[in-house]
Scaffold this motif. Sequence first.
Motif, PDB file in Angstrom:
ATOM      1  N   GLY A 136       5.223  -8.271 -12.129  1.00 45.86           N
ATOM      2  CA  GLY A 136       6.332  -8.879 -11.414  1.00 45.86           C
ATOM      3  C   GLY A 136       6.676 -10.241 -11.968  1.00 45.86           C
ATOM      4  N   THR A 150       4.478   2.104   2.429  1.00 40.85           N
ATOM      5  CA  THR A 150       4.499   1.453   3.747  1.00 40.85           C
ATOM      6  C   THR A 150       5.223   2.294   4.792  1.00 40.85           C
ATOM      7  OG1 THR A 150       6.494   0.225   3.157  1.00 40.85           O
ATOM      8  CG2 THR A 150       4.377  -0.855   2.752  1.00 40.85           C
ATOM      9  N   LYS A 154       9.448   4.084   1.465  1.00 38.78           N
ATOM     10  CA  LYS A 154       9.294   2.635   1.357  1.00 38.78           C
ATOM     11  C   LYS A 154       7.953   2.283   0.702  1.00 38.78           C
ATOM     12  CE  LYS A 154      11.981   1.798   5.576  1.00 38.78           C
ATOM     13  NZ  LYS A 154      11.963   1.194   6.935  1.00 38.78           N
ATOM     14  N   SER A 156       5.373  -1.304  -0.770  1.00 38.03           N
ATOM     15  CA  SER A 156       5.082  -2.732  -0.626  1.00 38.03           C
ATOM     16  C   SER A 156       5.536  -3.542  -1.836  1.00 38.03           C
ATOM     17  CB  SER A 156       3.573  -2.935  -0.421  1.00 38.03           C
ATOM     18  OG  SER A 156       2.844  -2.440  -1.540  1.00 38.03           O
ATOM     19  N   LEU A 157       6.080  -2.882  -2.856  1.00 35.65           N
ATOM     20  CA  LEU A 157       6.544  -3.599  -4.044  1.00 35.65           C
ATOM     21  C   LEU A 157       7.727  -4.490  -3.677  1.00 35.65           C
ATOM     22  CD1 LEU A 157       6.437  -0.677  -6.633  1.00 35.65           C
ATOM     23  CD2 LEU A 157       4.717  -2.448  -6.255  1.00 35.65           C
ATOM     24  N   THR A 158       7.712  -5.721  -4.189  1.00 38.78           N
ATOM     25  CA  THR A 158       8.774  -6.666  -3.887  1.00 38.78           C
ATOM     26  C   THR A 158       9.786  -6.705  -5.046  1.00 38.78           C
ATOM     27  OG1 THR A 158       7.507  -8.504  -4.843  1.00 38.78           O
ATOM     28  CG2 THR A 158       7.217  -8.064  -2.497  1.00 38.78           C
ATOM     29  N   LYS A 159      10.876  -7.406  -4.848  1.00 38.47           N
ATOM     30  CA  LYS A 159      11.949  -7.445  -5.845  1.00 38.47           C
ATOM     31  C   LYS A 159      11.410  -7.925  -7.192  1.00 38.47           C
ATOM     32  CE  LYS A 159      16.621  -9.306  -6.676  1.00 38.47           C
ATOM     33  NZ  LYS A 159      17.175  -7.980  -7.028  1.00 38.47           N
ATOM     34  N   GLU A 161       9.243  -6.259  -9.018  1.00 37.57           N
ATOM     35  CA  GLU A 161       7.930  -5.690  -9.336  1.00 37.57           C
ATOM     36  C   GLU A 161       8.065  -4.242  -9.788  1.00 37.57           C
ATOM     37  OE1 GLU A 161       4.469  -8.022  -7.002  1.00 37.57           O
ATOM     38  OE2 GLU A 161       5.427  -6.398  -5.869  1.00 37.57           O
TER      39      GLU A 161
END
Length: 288
Positions: A136, A150, A154, A156-159, A161
Motif C-alpha cells: 500500500g 469483513t 467487502k 479490510s483492504l484500504t484505498k 492497497e
Amino acid sequence: MDYHSPASFAEASALAANATGITRFLAGGTDVLVQLRSELVKPDTLIDIKKINGVHDITRNADGSWTLGVATTGAEMSEHPELGQDWPGVVEAMDLIGSTQVQGRATLTGNLCNGSPAADSVPAMVAAGVTVTVTGPDGTREVAVEDIPTGPGKTSLTKGEVVSAVNIPARGENAGDAYLRFIPRTEMDIAVVGVGVDLRLDGDTIIEARVSLGAVAPTVLLVEDCAKAILGSTLDDATLDALAAAASAACNPIDDKRGTIAFRTEVVGVLAKRAAKIAYARAKGENA
C-alpha cells in the motif's frame, strides 16, 4: 474506464491510491470480468497486475514455507509436483472452483478478495494459517487471510492497497489438512457449507489444530472451540461428536434457495467430522 498495466506492486498501489471512483484489480479475472460484463460493477479504473514479475511463481522457501504469486492459477497449483503433497487441502479447495477453463485463470487472491463467505479456497487457507502480503501507500504488511474479508463483497483492504503475495507456512512433520464442501450439484456450484481442517500429531494425539467454516456466516470463520474439541485427542467418536457440536454452535447462517439455516447448521457438523478424519489420516501418512 481507465486501464493500467503496472510493472510493480508499488506502481499498482500508487495508481489505486490516486484513482477516483470504483477501482478493481485484475489477476485472474474470473470474478471481475463476469461482474463487469453483467454490469454488476462498472469500474472507473482497472489495474491489471498479471504482467508484474513473479506473479505466477510458486516458490518453496528455505524454511519449508511457500510463496505464491498473486496470479498463480488453480491449474498451476494442481500441476505443481510438491505443493499438493505439502498442502493437499489448500490445493484441492482451489481445484473445486469452476470448470477446467476457469481453473486456467482463477486465483487464490481473487477468490479471497471477492469477499464471498462461500469461497472454497478461503476456509482451506484459514485452516492452514495462510497470510497475504499487502502493498500500500505506506509500504507492505502481512495479514492473516481470516482478517481480509469483513462481509459479503467487502474486505479490510484500504484505498491504494493490493495483495502482492500469498504466504503458506511450512508444513512440518506429522501434519495434514483437508477441505470439504456440500453443493447441490456434483460440480461447478457454490458451497452451501464448507469446512477446512488442519492438524498436527504427536504419535496419535492431536497437538495442534485449526478449523475453519465457510458459507455459514457473513465471513469465513476460524473457530477456536472446534480446535479445542479435538486437541489432546486421538479423534475418537466422542471427540468427533464434540467437534460437530462446536461447528454447529458457531454457525450464523441465512435461509436462501440453496439451503436453510437448519440444514446448514446440521451439515457443517457432518463435514467437520469428515474433514477432520481426512486431515488426521494424512497427518499419519495414510491415504485419505
